[in-house]
Design an enzyme around this catalytic site. Structure first.
Site: not given
Ligand code: RIB
Length: 324
Positions: A12, A40-41, A226-227, A248, A253-254, A289
């Site tokens: 994305n 994008g994930k 919490a971890g 940020d 998660g990614d 970012g």
């Molecule tokens: O996990 C973050 C992502 O979620 C962002 O980069 C956005 O593009 C959405 O896919």
């Protein structure tokens, strides 16, 4: 394992506004910073896996537009082993509008997935040798489910370990969960998948039990500050949160998922890989970012060494309740 990670997932174009607080419905607020960049994930997780030391093949799909050209140029200089980037003539490149606000740098995201949801059976078939050659296939839910399912089937046929990060949530069958080696929901996704409200470790353990009964063999539920809970038939472990100064949280998660895949692919055991991934994600939230905020392997290792108190600890086994 030899350290090869194949990531199939979204690209994305992210447009970010940094605010003192989130706007209310109908309200216009001035942002004090704004940026545009790769996200994008799928692309974020591929970048995290690369930075955490894996050899990465990224598979994605973009539109036949300026954002698609931007994606290709960005991905080509990222340092992946290989890229398979399909082009869709009908739908534009995916994009995400992101607000970041507050002391904890929390985010709100709306995603238009566009071309990400148009991956065809023929395109998946072309990726079959790549998926079979990888140690790990890492997928999310920001593409069309038909393609995700086919990629997972190809991975299983080739003996490739499958990680599913079920974000953003869309309904998936129990049959699909049973094909996944490791499932990594956050607390909201764990609730959506299990029907159990996840607010702490005890409720996360109950949700994990439901997911095991649905067929998921190993589950990591991330619990924000919490971890995380790591749960399998053999063990329930608490993965700690490393101290961080959040700027940020987009992509945290990614970062966790990409680093986890990289370390598992290099041969780490799951608890050690999860601990490394937690340290890696703690550095990601200190930068703005998404794809561009991933730290390096060395930085994550240094954070682990600076915090020996952040260790994996066992949890008591959950009380099993019968489900209707
Ligand atoms: O996990 C973050 C992502 O979620 C962002 O980069 C956005 O593009 C959405 O896919």
């Amino acid at each position: 394992m030899k350290g090869k990670v194949c990531v199939f997932g979204s690209f994305n174009l992210d447009v970010v506004a940094v605010m003192n607080r989130f706007p209310l419905p109908g309200e216009s607020l001035t942002a004090h910073n704004s940026m545009m960049g790769p996200g994008g994930k799928g692309a974020n997780q591929a970048t995290a896996a690369l930075r955490a030391g894996a050899r990465v093949h990224y598979i994605g799909k973009v539109g036949n537009d300026d954002f698609g050209t931007f994606a290709r140029r960005h991905l080509e200089k990222t340092g992946f082993d290989a890229i398979t980037l399909f082009t869709c003539k009908e739908k534009p490149t995916g994009n995400a509008l992101i607000y970041v606000a507050g002391d904890d740098a929390e985010n709100m995201i709306s995603v238009y997935p566009g071309a990400n949801t148009t991956v065809t059976a023929a395109e998946v078939a072309r990726c079959q040798p790549t998926v079979a050659a990888a140690d790990i296939l890492l997928v999310q839910l920001e593409n069309n489910l038909s393609a995700i399912q086919r990629m997972i089937d190809n991975a299983r046929a080739g003996g490739t370990f499958v990680i599913l990060n079920p974000a953003p949530w869309q309904k998936v069958s129990d049959a699909l969960l049973a094909k996944v080696d490791l499932l990594t929901p956050n607390s909201t996704e764990a609730m959506q998948l299990s029907g159990i409200k996840v607010t702490d470790f005890a409720s996360a353990q109950r949700a994990a039990e439901v997911l095991h009964r649905k067929g998921a063999r190993q589950v990591i539920i991330t619990l924000g500050t919490a971890g995380a809970l790591l749960s399998s038939a053999e063990q329930q472990l608490r993965i700690p949160l490393f101290p961080a100064q959040p700027l940020d949280t987009t992509g945290a998660g990614d970062a966790f998922n990409g680093a986890l895949a990289a370390r598992l692919a290099s041969g780490d055991a799951l608890p050690q890989a999860a601990l490394f991934a937690a340290a890696f994600a703690s550095l990601c939230v200190e930068r703005s970012g998404a794809a561009n905020s991933m730290p390096s392997y060395a930085e994550a290792l240094a954070r682990m060494q600076a915090h020996p108190e952040c260790a994996v600890t066992p949890l008591n086994a959950p009380e099993i309740t019968h489900m209707a």
